[in-house]
Design a protein around this motif. Structure first.
Motif: not given
Length: 281
Positions: A73-78, A245-262
């Motif tokens: 279902g829809l969620h807010t953490t990975p 943006l970076t804070r939201e990535f860290a909250a929702l993806a668990g990582l900031p954008p650059g680290r998530w991409w890598a």
């Protein structure tokens, strides 16, 4: 070493309920972990060989497990998925508006959860997996999914028109429309809209807008090959600034954008889009 992602547009009869299918296959990659990120879609994953191993669910109380098919279902953490390096499957991006028609229950009943497909779909889940696995290539596999979802769909089961309007309006805006605006446009009170959203969508309007905005930013970043300047991406997606943006990535993806991409794309080829060859059912 190979990693392939293939995109497919569903048959017309399925499009009210599912926006796209993604086939994936990887061979010989190093073992690792993949993040199943928050998005405006419920997810149906159909494995084609080894089961999917989920080691951490959006619901921290849920136990790790192996799944031949899984519905999220829809969620807010990975969700955290452990990858052996050899895997193949199909991921169906389901609209929450189609949950009742395809799954037989509202999206709110699945909020924050990953469930075994058999627990939701019964024997249909095994039939879907077995027939897709026997198909000869990606187009044939996607047509199997089209055929079976078309057979299962019950168009009489749909949320209220006001909920459907508000959800589509929110998605079309990229999460930019406010809950007050949505309530005003539906003619409902903000409190009543939030309650109905909780049942039919699984997230309150404000949270759904946050997830939708994040999903748009993530997709723009992917579409740019990771090269979208983050300050510009923040402006394009309605964030206050790059730090927001970076804070939201860290909250929702668990990582900031650059680290998530890598972490996610070091071994992944660009997706192949087969939308031009999609089924005409």
């Amino acid at each position: 070493m190979e990693s392939v992602h293939v995109r497919w547009r569903p048959a017309p009869a399925v499009r009210p309920y599912a926006d796209f299918y993604t086939g994936y296959a990887q061979r010989g990659l190093p073992p690792g972990r993949h993040r199943g990120l928050p998005s405006p879609y419920l997810t149906l994953v159909i494995t084609l060989d080894a089961p999917l191993r989920i080691v951490a669910h959006p619901d921290p109380a849920a136990r790790p497990g192996l799944y031949d098919t899984v519905i999220g279902g829809l969620h807010t953490t990975p969700a955290i998925i452990e990858q052996s390096g050899d895997a193949a499957g199909i991921q169906v991006a389901l609209s929450p508006l189609g949950a009742r028609a395809l799954l037989g229950l509202p999206a709110g009943a699945l909020a924050g959860a990953d469930l075994d497909g058999a627990d939701v779909l019964g024997p249909f889940a095994a039939e879907l997996r077995e027939r897709a696995a026997l198909a000869a290539d990606w187009p044939a596999r996607f047509r199997v999914v089209d055929e079976l979802l078309t057979r299962r769909a019950d168009p009489e089961l749909a949320p209220a028109p006001e909920v459907a309007f508000a959800w589509r309006r929110l998605c079309a805006s990229g999460g930019a429309v406010s809950p007050a605006e949505l309530a005003g446009e539906t003619g409902w009170s903000a409190r009543y809209l939030a309650r109905r959203f909780g049942v039919e969508i699984g997230l309150a309007p404000k949270v759904a807008a946050r997830v939708t905005r994040f999903d748009r930013a993530r997709r723009l970043l992917i579409g740019s090959g990771g090269g979208y300047p983050l300050a510009e991406l923040a402006i394009a997606c309605g964030y206050y600034d790059q730090a927001h943006l970076t804070r939201e990535f860290a909250a929702l993806a668990g990582l900031p954008p650059g680290r998530w991409w890598a972490a996610e794309f070091r071994n992944v080829q660009s997706p192949v889009d087969l939308a031009g060859a999609d089924s005409a059912l």
